[in-house]
Design an enzyme around this catalytic site. Structure first.
Site, PDB file in Angstrom:
ATOM      1  N   ASP A 117       0.855  -1.180   0.000  1.00  0.00           N
ATOM      2  CA  ASP A 117       0.000   0.000   0.000  1.00  0.00           C
ATOM      3  C   ASP A 117       0.893   1.232   0.000  1.00  0.00           C
ATOM      4  O   ASP A 117       1.972   1.226   0.613  1.00  0.00           O
ATOM      5  CB  ASP A 117      -0.913   0.024   1.229  1.00  0.00           C
ATOM      6  CG  ASP A 117      -2.019  -1.018   1.155  1.00  0.00           C
ATOM      7  OD1 ASP A 117      -2.454  -1.355   0.044  1.00  0.00           O
ATOM      8  OD2 ASP A 117      -2.454  -1.489   2.225  1.00  0.00           O
ATOM      9  N   ASP A 136      -7.060  -1.375  -4.655  1.00  0.00           N
ATOM     10  CA  ASP A 136      -8.164  -1.122  -3.722  1.00  0.00           C
ATOM     11  C   ASP A 136      -9.183  -0.153  -4.332  1.00  0.00           C
ATOM     12  O   ASP A 136     -10.389  -0.304  -4.131  1.00  0.00           O
ATOM     13  CB  ASP A 136      -7.645  -0.547  -2.406  1.00  0.00           C
ATOM     14  CG  ASP A 136      -6.756  -1.515  -1.645  1.00  0.00           C
ATOM     15  OD1 ASP A 136      -6.882  -2.736  -1.841  1.00  0.00           O
ATOM     16  OD2 ASP A 136      -5.914  -1.037  -0.851  1.00  0.00           O
TER      17      ASP A 136
END
Length: 156
Positions: A117, A136
């Protein structure tokens, strides 16, 4: 189903390319943070071993593989649900975005043991501690598209 495959492939490639560009090429893994448009957009290095917001974090190797299998089962269920469906093209694209984003996170779990991330967004004096990735975004956009645009087979 062709639209599903094309949009899934595009989402997967964009997810993996963005992670490679930011985390590896820009060496975010080393510098840990890069301010892009503070405070709105920042790159912050994150290793997500759990699911959203770190849930199930710390469940080790078993948790990793459970999440891989779960993501693959969800992708399979979405594709199964779409088989032979008479839906608008936006539904197939939405499904592809969801599947491609999920597969991008699966690739991370298999290669690294966690999901990479790097996106962090804050605004208006509120500091957001969480990070996410392009996959995401595709998962979220795809799910929203399915909710709003999919036709109920019973009513159709």
């Amino acid at each position: 189903m062709r639209l599903v495959a094309i949009s899934a492939l595009i989402a997967l490639i964009l997810d993996q390319a963005s992670k490679y560009a930011v985390v590896h090429s820009m060496q975010l893994w080393r510098v840990r943070e890069i301010d892009v448009l503070p405070p709105l957009l920042n790159f912050r290095y994150g290793e997500n071993r759990g699911i959203n917001f770190g849930l199930m974090d710390g469940d080790g190797e078993m948790g990793r593989w459970i999440l891989v299998v779960l993501a693959l089962l969800i992708c399979s269920a979405v594709l199964w649900w779409l088989r032979g469906a008479q839906q608008r093209p936006v539904v197939f694209v939405s499904a592809g975005l969801l599947v491609g984003g999920a597969l991008g996170n699966v690739v991370d779990r298999v290669i690294y043991g966690y999901v990479l991330d790097f996106l962090n967004m804050s605004c208006c004096g509120i500091s957001n501690p969480f990070v996410f990735n392009v996959g995401d975004i595709f998962i979220f956009a795809g799910a929203i598209g399915l909710v709003f645009f999919a036709q109920d087979k019973k009513r159709a």
